[in-house]
Design a protein around this motif. Structure first.
Motif, PDB file in Angstrom:
ATOM      1  N   THR A  27       0.853  -1.185   0.000  1.00 55.39           N
ATOM      2  CA  THR A  27       0.000   0.000   0.000  1.00 55.39           C
ATOM      3  C   THR A  27       0.889   1.235   0.000  1.00 55.39           C
ATOM      4  O   THR A  27       2.097   1.139   0.199  1.00 55.39           O
ATOM      5  CB  THR A  27      -0.921   0.035   1.246  1.00 55.39           C
ATOM      6  OG1 THR A  27      -0.107   0.127   2.414  1.00 55.39           O
ATOM      7  CG2 THR A  27      -1.793  -1.211   1.318  1.00 55.39           C
ATOM      8  N   VAL A  28       0.281   2.402  -0.173  1.00 59.55           N
ATOM      9  CA  VAL A  28       1.072   3.628  -0.242  1.00 59.55           C
ATOM     10  C   VAL A  28       1.756   3.940   1.074  1.00 59.55           C
ATOM     11  O   VAL A  28       2.706   4.703   1.109  1.00 59.55           O
ATOM     12  CB  VAL A  28       0.205   4.842  -0.675  1.00 59.55           C
ATOM     13  CG1 VAL A  28      -0.230   4.696  -2.101  1.00 59.55           C
ATOM     14  CG2 VAL A  28      -0.972   5.030   0.245  1.00 59.55           C
ATOM     15  N   ARG A  29       1.317   3.354   2.164  1.00 51.41           N
ATOM     16  CA  ARG A  29       1.905   3.639   3.463  1.00 51.41           C
ATOM     17  C   ARG A  29       3.071   2.695   3.793  1.00 51.41           C
ATOM     18  O   ARG A  29       3.706   2.817   4.813  1.00 51.41           O
ATOM     19  CB  ARG A  29       0.836   3.555   4.539  1.00 51.41           C
ATOM     20  CG  ARG A  29      -0.185   4.667   4.412  1.00 51.41           C
ATOM     21  CD  ARG A  29      -1.420   4.386   5.242  1.00 51.41           C
ATOM     22  NE  ARG A  29      -2.481   5.315   4.903  1.00 51.41           N
ATOM     23  CZ  ARG A  29      -3.312   5.159   3.892  1.00 51.41           C
ATOM     24  NH1 ARG A  29      -3.208   4.121   3.106  1.00 51.41           N
ATOM     25  NH2 ARG A  29      -4.256   6.037   3.639  1.00 51.41           N
ATOM     26  N   ASP A  30       3.315   1.694   2.948  1.00 51.86           N
ATOM     27  CA  ASP A  30       4.371   0.717   3.182  1.00 51.86           C
ATOM     28  C   ASP A  30       5.425   0.803   2.080  1.00 51.86           C
ATOM     29  O   ASP A  30       5.419   1.723   1.292  1.00 51.86           O
ATOM     30  CB  ASP A  30       3.764  -0.693   3.228  1.00 51.86           C
ATOM     31  CG  ASP A  30       2.805  -0.867   4.401  1.00 51.86           C
ATOM     32  OD1 ASP A  30       3.099  -0.337   5.481  1.00 51.86           O
ATOM     33  OD2 ASP A  30       1.775  -1.530   4.223  1.00 51.86           O
ATOM     34  N   SER A  31       6.330  -0.170   2.047  1.00 53.86           N
ATOM     35  CA  SER A  31       7.339  -0.199   0.994  1.00 53.86           C
ATOM     36  C   SER A  31       7.523  -1.636   0.520  1.00 53.86           C
ATOM     37  O   SER A  31       6.996  -2.568   1.099  1.00 53.86           O
ATOM     38  CB  SER A  31       8.659   0.376   1.504  1.00 53.86           C
ATOM     39  OG  SER A  31       9.123  -0.399   2.586  1.00 53.86           O
ATOM     40  N   HIS A  77      11.288   2.277  -1.986  1.00 47.57           N
ATOM     41  CA  HIS A  77      10.518   3.202  -1.164  1.00 47.57           C
ATOM     42  C   HIS A  77       9.347   3.767  -1.969  1.00 47.57           C
ATOM     43  O   HIS A  77       9.539   4.303  -3.058  1.00 47.57           O
ATOM     44  CB  HIS A  77      11.404   4.343  -0.655  1.00 47.57           C
ATOM     45  CG  HIS A  77      12.544   3.860   0.180  1.00 47.57           C
ATOM     46  ND1 HIS A  77      12.372   3.368   1.445  1.00 47.57           N
ATOM     47  CD2 HIS A  77      13.873   3.764  -0.090  1.00 47.57           C
ATOM     48  CE1 HIS A  77      13.537   2.990   1.934  1.00 47.57           C
ATOM     49  NE2 HIS A  77      14.470   3.226   1.015  1.00 47.57           N
ATOM     50  N   ASP A  79       6.495   6.559  -2.292  1.00 47.57           N
ATOM     51  CA  ASP A  79       6.164   7.899  -1.809  1.00 47.57           C
ATOM     52  C   ASP A  79       4.804   7.896  -1.133  1.00 47.57           C
ATOM     53  O   ASP A  79       3.905   7.140  -1.502  1.00 47.57           O
ATOM     54  CB  ASP A  79       6.147   8.904  -2.968  1.00 47.57           C
ATOM     55  CG  ASP A  79       7.522   9.097  -3.585  1.00 47.57           C
ATOM     56  OD1 ASP A  79       8.522   8.840  -2.890  1.00 47.57           O
ATOM     57  OD2 ASP A  79       7.579   9.490  -4.767  1.00 47.57           O
ATOM     58  N   ASP A  80       4.655   8.764  -0.137  1.00 47.74           N
ATOM     59  CA  ASP A  80       3.372   8.900   0.558  1.00 47.74           C
ATOM     60  C   ASP A  80       2.491   9.839  -0.261  1.00 47.74           C
ATOM     61  O   ASP A  80       2.450  11.046  -0.034  1.00 47.74           O
ATOM     62  CB  ASP A  80       3.596   9.448   1.967  1.00 47.74           C
ATOM     63  CG  ASP A  80       2.340   9.381   2.803  1.00 47.74           C
ATOM     64  OD1 ASP A  80       1.370   8.720   2.379  1.00 47.74           O
ATOM     65  OD2 ASP A  80       2.315   9.993   3.885  1.00 47.74           O
ATOM     66  N   SER A  82      -1.378  10.451  -2.405  1.00 46.16           N
ATOM     67  CA  SER A  82      -2.792  10.081  -2.396  1.00 46.16           C
ATOM     68  C   SER A  82      -3.122   9.429  -3.729  1.00 46.16           C
ATOM     69  O   SER A  82      -3.090  10.087  -4.767  1.00 46.16           O
ATOM     70  CB  SER A  82      -3.662  11.318  -2.175  1.00 46.16           C
ATOM     71  OG  SER A  82      -3.396  11.868  -0.915  1.00 46.16           O
ATOM     72  N   THR A 110      -4.279   1.383  -3.149  1.00 46.71           N
ATOM     73  CA  THR A 110      -4.705   2.551  -2.373  1.00 46.71           C
ATOM     74  C   THR A 110      -4.834   2.199  -0.902  1.00 46.71           C
ATOM     75  O   THR A 110      -4.761   3.057  -0.054  1.00 46.71           O
ATOM     76  CB  THR A 110      -6.046   3.087  -2.891  1.00 46.71           C
ATOM     77  OG1 THR A 110      -7.016   2.034  -2.829  1.00 46.71           O
ATOM     78  CG2 THR A 110      -5.916   3.597  -4.306  1.00 46.71           C
TER      79      THR A 110
END
Length: 194
Positions: A27-31, A77, A79-80, A82, A110
């Motif tokens: 997800t966008v919050r992980d890597s 990595h 990116d954070d 939306s 997402t």
């Protein structure tokens, strides 16, 4: 799908590549990450992001040197940002100056929608039903409401029987008071034994 995959180098010959999975997902919050497990001679591993993934993710470096019989971790990595849709792309890995290459498909989702927490979650939930006065008294005394109700009715019945005995008098009235007392005791016994 997982957010990490292991790539074996040199297990089936010099600079050969073999992965434990063909896809990565996060997800966008992980890597994302790739563990390079070198089973052969020292090797240079080249990495490159392709597709839409290259727009929202980055590698710390593109070339990794991995000693013989050792491991290296290659972080990707994210990116954070939306995202309004899932982003797909791939991670391309090559050895032997491009002679051996493999592609691992990668998807950044997402993820679950974040939950907004406000002050209403901080206050305790009100009880669904208010307790009656009898239940409140019973809780303070340490008895349940049914036992307290039987005791209260027993006291009222004994008071009425005693008042009747005082007014009417005689042996029949005294026997009646005794019968009411026995009835109250039997009711309490049944309440506790059942």
């Amino acid at each position: 799908m997982s957010d990490e995959v292991t790539v074996y180098v040199g297990r089936d010959g010099m600079d050969s590549l073999e992965a434990t999975a063909s896809t990565l997902e996060t997800t966008v919050r992980d890597s994302l990450g790739v563990v390079v497990d070198n089973r052969g001679t020292p090797v240079h591993v080249h990495c490159r992001l392709a597709g839409d993934l290259a727009e929202i993710a980055a590698l710390e470096q593109s070339n990794y040197y991995v000693e013989a019989d050792s491991e290296a971790f290659i972080p990707v990595h994210v990116d954070d940002v939306s995202l309004t849709r899932d982003v797909e792309g791939s991670l391309e890995i090559s050895t032997g100056y491009g002679a051996n290459a493999m592609t691992i498909d990668a998807t950044v989702t997402t993820g679950p929608e974040p939950v907004d927490v406000d002050e209403t979650f901080a206050s305790p939930k009100p009880s669904e039903t208010e307790s009656s006065p009898v239940e409140s008294i019973a809780r303070r005394i340490g008895l349940d409401a049914a036992t307290l109700a039987v005791l209260a009715l027993g006291v009222v019945a004994l008071a009425v029987a005693y008042a009747t005995t005082a007014i009417v008098g005689g042996l029949a009235a005294v026997v009646g008071v005794g019968a009411v007392g026995v009835g109250v005791i039997v009711a309490l016994w049944l309440l506790y034994s059942g």
